[in-house]
Design an enzyme around this catalytic site. Structure first.
Site, PDB file in Angstrom:
ATOM      1  N   THR A  67      -9.649 -10.974  15.131  1.00  9.80           N
ATOM      2  CA  THR A  67      -9.920 -12.320  15.713  1.00  9.80           C
ATOM      3  C   THR A  67      -9.132 -13.267  15.072  1.00  9.80           C
ATOM      4  O   THR A  67      -8.657 -14.293  15.739  1.00  9.80           O
ATOM      5  CB  THR A  67     -11.700 -12.335  15.595  1.00  9.80           C
ATOM      6  OG1 THR A  67     -12.193 -11.584  16.355  1.00  9.80           O
ATOM      7  CG2 THR A  67     -11.899 -13.784  16.017  1.00  9.80           C
ATOM      8  N   SER A 119     -10.533 -11.835  25.306  1.00  9.07           N
ATOM      9  CA  SER A 119     -11.001 -11.576  24.107  1.00  9.07           C
ATOM     10  C   SER A 119      -9.861 -10.879  23.150  1.00  9.07           C
ATOM     11  O   SER A 119      -9.034 -10.303  23.595  1.00  9.07           O
ATOM     12  CB  SER A 119     -12.098 -10.662  24.391  1.00  9.07           C
ATOM     13  OG  SER A 119     -12.642 -10.159  23.132  1.00  9.07           O
ATOM     14  N   THR A 120     -10.342 -11.214  21.702  1.00  4.30           N
ATOM     15  CA  THR A 120      -9.390 -10.441  20.926  1.00  4.30           C
ATOM     16  C   THR A 120      -9.267  -8.873  21.033  1.00  4.30           C
ATOM     17  O   THR A 120      -8.377  -8.504  20.856  1.00  4.30           O
ATOM     18  CB  THR A 120     -10.054 -10.723  19.365  1.00  4.30           C
ATOM     19  OG1 THR A 120      -9.743 -12.075  19.025  1.00  4.30           O
ATOM     20  CG2 THR A 120      -9.184  -9.997  18.360  1.00  4.30           C
ATOM     21  N   ASN A 121     -10.476  -8.566  21.648  1.00  2.00           N
ATOM     22  CA  ASN A 121     -10.599  -7.039  21.743  1.00  2.00           C
ATOM     23  C   ASN A 121      -9.582  -6.405  22.867  1.00  2.00           C
ATOM     24  O   ASN A 121      -9.630  -5.167  23.018  1.00  2.00           O
ATOM     25  CB  ASN A 121     -11.968  -6.845  22.129  1.00  2.00           C
ATOM     26  CG  ASN A 121     -12.953  -7.254  21.047  1.00  2.00           C
ATOM     27  OD1 ASN A 121     -12.495  -7.430  19.759  1.00  2.00           O
ATOM     28  ND2 ASN A 121     -14.354  -7.143  21.173  1.00  2.00           N
ATOM     29  N   THR A 136      18.764  30.763   1.426  1.00  2.00           N
ATOM     30  CA  THR A 136      17.577  30.386   1.650  1.00  2.00           C
ATOM     31  C   THR A 136      16.668  30.643   0.322  1.00  2.00           C
ATOM     32  O   THR A 136      17.243  31.378  -0.667  1.00  2.00           O
ATOM     33  CB  THR A 136      17.113  31.701   2.654  1.00  2.00           C
ATOM     34  OG1 THR A 136      17.572  32.871   2.074  1.00  2.00           O
ATOM     35  CG2 THR A 136      17.855  31.424   3.933  1.00  2.00           C
ATOM     36  N   SER A 170      22.943   5.652 -14.932  1.00  4.88           N
ATOM     37  CA  SER A 170      22.194   5.652 -16.070  1.00  4.88           C
ATOM     38  C   SER A 170      22.370   4.625 -17.044  1.00  4.88           C
ATOM     39  O   SER A 170      23.518   4.119 -16.991  1.00  4.88           O
ATOM     40  CB  SER A 170      22.647   7.121 -16.711  1.00  4.88           C
ATOM     41  OG  SER A 170      21.834   7.042 -18.221  1.00  4.88           O
ATOM     42  N   SER A 171      21.472   4.245 -17.838  1.00  4.48           N
ATOM     43  CA  SER A 171      21.468   3.188 -18.671  1.00  4.48           C
ATOM     44  C   SER A 171      22.091   3.534 -20.296  1.00  4.48           C
ATOM     45  O   SER A 171      22.364   2.930 -21.275  1.00  4.48           O
ATOM     46  CB  SER A 171      20.331   2.429 -18.901  1.00  4.48           C
ATOM     47  OG  SER A 171      19.358   3.164 -19.446  1.00  4.48           O
ATOM     48  N   LYS A 230      27.347   8.746 -15.402  1.00  5.20           N
ATOM     49  CA  LYS A 230      26.626   9.391 -14.572  1.00  5.20           C
ATOM     50  C   LYS A 230      26.470   8.536 -13.410  1.00  5.20           C
ATOM     51  O   LYS A 230      26.160   7.494 -12.952  1.00  5.20           O
ATOM     52  CB  LYS A 230      25.157   9.514 -15.276  1.00  5.20           C
ATOM     53  CG  LYS A 230      24.379  10.531 -14.643  1.00  5.20           C
ATOM     54  CD  LYS A 230      23.051  10.586 -15.426  1.00  5.20           C
ATOM     55  CE  LYS A 230      22.354  11.721 -14.954  1.00  5.20           C
ATOM     56  NZ  LYS A 230      21.573  11.505 -13.885  1.00  5.20           N
TER      57      LYS A 230
END
Length: 476
Positions: free
Chosen positions: A107, A146-148, A193, A324-325, A330
């Site tokens: 609504t 209506s909102t509905n 697999t 990587s830090s 990497k």
């Protein structure tokens, strides 16, 4: 400063009392109540532009139909349509300020739209905002509605738009995988697999399979779109059509199809359609399917590119950023990783939508706002993830050709081709011997007395192992 902005605020009233509204705002008292009541997510409904546009399309179709039935006089109807057209064009999106998560079955969203469109209509008439005696949010913009029926209809239109957008993104991703498959034509590798070596295939076959599976989901989305096209506009409160003129529903839905370009149709039973959210559960299930399959593809890409020295190493993904830090040089598969995370979110959104749909009671489901928000996030994030996967990953994938060729030449999996000639048990003995001795299949076959090296070499042509063979036992 125009006359509508000559004061800092204007007063608007509802049956609960009077509320000061910012003079520049196109929204009004009902929206103001919702802002106060629902400080939940921090995301306004403006974050869902498809839904906002869909609401304006519903209001436009309704105004034109109300003019046809004499519910609105021409001057008011044309002003409402003019206001709708501005919203449809993307103007004033910032005026849709109600939180996406809200009580009231939507609504507050409907009233936000009604108030914005009413004040835009007043502006087109040269009148100040808040002159609801001329154009009223409820009596005029929301007439025969209506909102509905407005909210679920708008949500279906927004979902249709989302499907179209995602279908385009999926189609472009499919074409990228297909192009990569053609680039890898004839390039032999060993299939796997359960993460173990299986039998030979080509990298072309592997990537073409990704294109095919994406195409299947494009078709599933189109099927879900057909269910979305059934709307309950004209049902008003619970499906009985109260306060709408006779024949309104049958007239407004074709009008909505005309103004939106979306082939919506009127639901067969409006009481059932007003309480039913099954199409959203179905659509969300399709989005979950899309997410699962895209995530699986990205799992494969991460595995196939693992390394660069001690992993699978079949392919190389384009380097997008430092990984990587702490570890220099990497590089991580960040693009597939982000798709994985979007998939996890979409699966969670599906659970939310499922619970919200199940929680409906009697003639209405009050939880469509969270369904709308969850669908929006799934669509928007899948589109963005598909786009970055295509542009920042798939188009730049390279094959590790030398490594693939060496692995095929050394692989004991080629022994599978001997099964029809010497049987599974003998072939397994050859494979075991080759692994134990570190020799070729031909050498192992000769050692166990199964075949001569020449016979084995004629049978074990890797190129013939990647497609079906003619019926019958191979002749040595």
């Amino acid at each position: 400063m125009d006359k509508t902005d000559s004061a800092e605020v204007r007063d608007e009233a509802d049956f609960l009392g009077t509320v000061p509204i910012p003079a520049a705002a196109y929204w009004g008292v009902h929206t103001s109540r919702a802002i106060e009541n629902f400080p939940i997510s921090g995301h306004p409904i403006a974050a869902m532009p498809y839904l906002v546009r869909a609401l304006a399309l519903v209001k436009k179709a309704s105004a034109l139909t109300n003019l046809q039935f004499g519910v609105l006089e021409r001057r008011v109807a044309e002003a409402v349509v003019a206001g709708c057209d501005r919203v449809i064009a993307g103007e004033h999106l910032e005026q849709f300020v109600v939180d996406v998560i809200q009580g009231g079955a939507g609504t507050s969203t409907n009233m936000n739209a009604n108030e914005v469109i009413a004040n835009l209509a007043l502006e087109s008439l040269g009148l100040p905002r808040g002159r609801y005696d001329v154009v009223h949010p409820n009596d005029h913009v929301n007439a025969s509605q209506s909102t509905n029926d407005v909210y679920p209809t708008a949500l279906r239109l927004a979902a249709w738009m989302g499907i179209e957008h995602l279908s385009v993104a999926l189609g472009e991703l499919r074409l990228a995988f297909d192009a990569k498959a053609r680039e890898f034509a004839g390039l032999l590798k060993i299939g796997r697999t359960q993460l173990q070596d299986a039998v030979p295939m080509t990298l072309e076959q592997e990537f073409h399979a990704y294109a095919v599976t994406i195409g299947e989901d494009e078709r599933r989305l189109r099927e879900a779109r057909d269910l979305i096209a059934e709307v309950n506009l004209g049902a008003t409160a619970i499906g009985t059509g109260i306060n709408a003129p006779a024949g309104y529903a049958e007239a407004v839905v074709p009008r909505l199809a005309e103004v939106s370009g979306i082939p919506v149709v009127l639901a067969e039973n409006l009481v059932e359609a007003t309480q039913d959210t099954g199409c959203f559960v179905h659509l969300s299930g399709v989005l979950k399917r899309v997410a699962c399959k895209l995530s699986k593809i990205c799992n494969d890409l991460r595995l196939l590119s693992s390394g660069p020295q001690v992993g699978f190493g079949d392919i190389r993904l384009p380097a997008r950023q430092a990984g990587s830090s702490i570890m220099p040089g990497k590089v991580n598969p960040v693009i597939p990783e982000v798709m994985n995370q979007v998939a996890f979110e979409v699966i969670g959104n599906d659970t939310t939508i499922t619970m919200a749909s199940e929680a409906g009671q009697l003639q209405l489901n009050a939880f469509e706002p969270i369904i709308a928000w969850s669908l929006h996030k799934s669509f928007a994030h899948l589109v963005a993830a598909c786009t970055t996967l295509r542009t920042n990953c798939v188009v730049g994938i390279e094959a590790n050709r030398e490594l693939l060729a060496r692995r095929v030449a050394e692989s004991v999996t080629l022994v599978t081709a001997l099964n029809p000639l010497i049987g599974y048990e003998k072939a397994a003995e050859i494979a075991k011997a080759a692994l134990a001795r570190g020799c070729t299949i031909a050498e192992a076959a000769e050692a166990v007395g199964a075949l001569s090296p020449e016979e084995t070499q004629r049978l074990l042509v890797p190129e013939t192992l990647t497609r079906p063979v003619r019926l019958g036992v191979p002749q040595v």
